[in-house]
Write a protein that holds these residues in place. Structure first.
Motif, mmCIF file in Angstrom:
data_model
loop_
_atom_site.group_PDB
_atom_site.id
_atom_site.type_symbol
_atom_site.label_atom_id
_atom_site.label_comp_id
_atom_site.label_asym_id
_atom_site.label_seq_id
_atom_site.Cartn_x
_atom_site.Cartn_y
_atom_site.Cartn_z
ATOM 1 N N MET A 29 0.832 -1.207 0.000
ATOM 2 C CA MET A 29 0.000 0.000 0.000
ATOM 3 C C MET A 29 0.864 1.253 0.000
ATOM 4 O O MET A 29 0.540 2.239 -0.655
ATOM 5 C CB MET A 29 -0.934 0.002 1.207
ATOM 6 C CG MET A 29 -2.091 -0.962 1.066
ATOM 7 S SD MET A 29 -3.141 -0.988 2.497
ATOM 8 C CE MET A 29 -3.773 0.669 2.490
ATOM 9 N N SER A 32 2.895 1.593 -3.587
ATOM 10 C CA SER A 32 2.159 1.870 -4.823
ATOM 11 C C SER A 32 1.739 3.329 -4.874
ATOM 12 O O SER A 32 1.618 3.997 -3.858
ATOM 13 C CB SER A 32 0.930 0.965 -4.925
ATOM 14 O OG SER A 32 0.038 1.262 -3.877
ATOM 15 N N SER A 33 1.540 3.799 -6.073
ATOM 16 C CA SER A 33 1.065 5.167 -6.235
ATOM 17 C C SER A 33 -0.300 5.119 -6.901
ATOM 18 O O SER A 33 -0.569 4.267 -7.754
ATOM 19 C CB SER A 33 2.043 5.998 -7.067
ATOM 20 O OG SER A 33 2.036 5.552 -8.388
ATOM 21 N N PHE A 34 -1.135 6.042 -6.542
ATOM 22 C CA PHE A 34 -2.485 6.063 -7.057
ATOM 23 C C PHE A 34 -2.698 7.219 -8.024
ATOM 24 O O PHE A 34 -3.818 7.640 -8.238
ATOM 25 C CB PHE A 34 -3.483 6.153 -5.899
ATOM 26 C CG PHE A 34 -3.412 4.962 -4.989
ATOM 27 C CD1 PHE A 34 -3.964 3.759 -5.373
ATOM 28 C CD2 PHE A 34 -2.779 5.046 -3.761
ATOM 29 C CE1 PHE A 34 -3.892 2.653 -4.551
ATOM 30 C CE2 PHE A 34 -2.705 3.943 -2.930
ATOM 31 C CZ PHE A 34 -3.261 2.747 -3.329
ATOM 32 N N THR A 35 -1.609 7.707 -8.594
ATOM 33 C CA THR A 35 -1.742 8.785 -9.571
ATOM 34 C C THR A 35 -2.106 8.187 -10.918
ATOM 35 O O THR A 35 -1.761 7.054 -11.232
ATOM 36 C CB THR A 35 -0.428 9.581 -9.696
ATOM 37 O OG1 THR A 35 0.613 8.694 -10.088
ATOM 38 C CG2 THR A 35 -0.079 10.267 -8.395
ATOM 39 N N ARG A 36 -2.769 8.960 -11.701
ATOM 40 C CA ARG A 36 -3.192 8.503 -13.020
ATOM 41 C C ARG A 36 -2.188 9.008 -14.055
ATOM 42 O O ARG A 36 -1.908 10.200 -14.130
ATOM 43 C CB ARG A 36 -4.572 9.051 -13.318
ATOM 44 C CG ARG A 36 -5.132 8.556 -14.593
ATOM 45 C CD ARG A 36 -6.533 9.038 -14.773
ATOM 46 N NE ARG A 36 -6.968 8.708 -16.121
ATOM 47 C CZ ARG A 36 -8.196 8.806 -16.520
ATOM 48 N NH1 ARG A 36 -9.112 9.232 -15.694
ATOM 49 N NH2 ARG A 36 -8.515 8.498 -17.746
ATOM 50 N N TYR A 37 -1.668 8.104 -14.837
ATOM 51 C CA TYR A 37 -0.697 8.460 -15.850
ATOM 52 C C TYR A 37 -1.407 8.708 -17.171
ATOM 53 O O TYR A 37 -2.408 8.074 -17.494
ATOM 54 C CB TYR A 37 0.331 7.346 -16.027
ATOM 55 C CG TYR A 37 1.195 7.159 -14.800
ATOM 56 C CD1 TYR A 37 2.207 8.055 -14.516
ATOM 57 C CD2 TYR A 37 0.987 6.107 -13.932
ATOM 58 C CE1 TYR A 37 3.000 7.908 -13.396
ATOM 59 C CE2 TYR A 37 1.767 5.953 -12.801
ATOM 60 C CZ TYR A 37 2.774 6.846 -12.549
ATOM 61 O OH TYR A 37 3.544 6.696 -11.444
#
Length: 124
Positions: A29, A32-37
């Motif tokens: 958790m 990981s990254s939760f950014t949108r590429y």
């Protein structure tokens, strides 16, 4: 007749297993990254599409030094200078040795926003 006493097996403790699973969950958790590429479509010279018109050459020497067809310009002037080009025209972007990947992506995004459909990226 004498029976041998069997050694009793201890049951497997699940406490340590739960701790390990919790630590793995916590690690994944946090890692990981939760950014949108955002994806950019790029065609290379080896695709064989070929350009009928002569492409506009955009050179990125560094984050502050950019030129379009041999004329120097600032990064803020780029959208206005690219807007002069015809829509659906070809832009060849060359990245110099001091150019960052982010500089190339910024220039490609500006070209896409203006409506230039074909963007070629050449290497260093």
């Amino acid at each position: 007749m004498r029976f041998k006493a069997r050694a009793r097996r201890r049951p497997v403790g699940l406490t340590s297993l739960i701790d390990v699973i919790f630590l793995l969950l916590l690690f994944f958790m946090l890692a990981s990254s939760f950014t949108r590429y955002q994806a950019l479509d790029v065609s290379s010279g080896g695709d064989g599409g070929g350009a009928e018109a002569k492409p506009a050459y955009l050179r990125i020497h560094s984050s502050k030094a950019i030129d379009l067809n041999g004329r120097s310009l600032a990064k803020t002037e780029l959208p206005a200078r690219l807007a002069v080009l015809e829509e659906d025209s070809v832009v060849a972007i060359w990245s110099g040795p001091e150019a960052d990947v982010q500089d190339v992506v910024d220039v490609m995004s500006a070209a896409r926003r203006i409506g230039l459909r074909t963007v070629l990226v050449t290497g260093r």
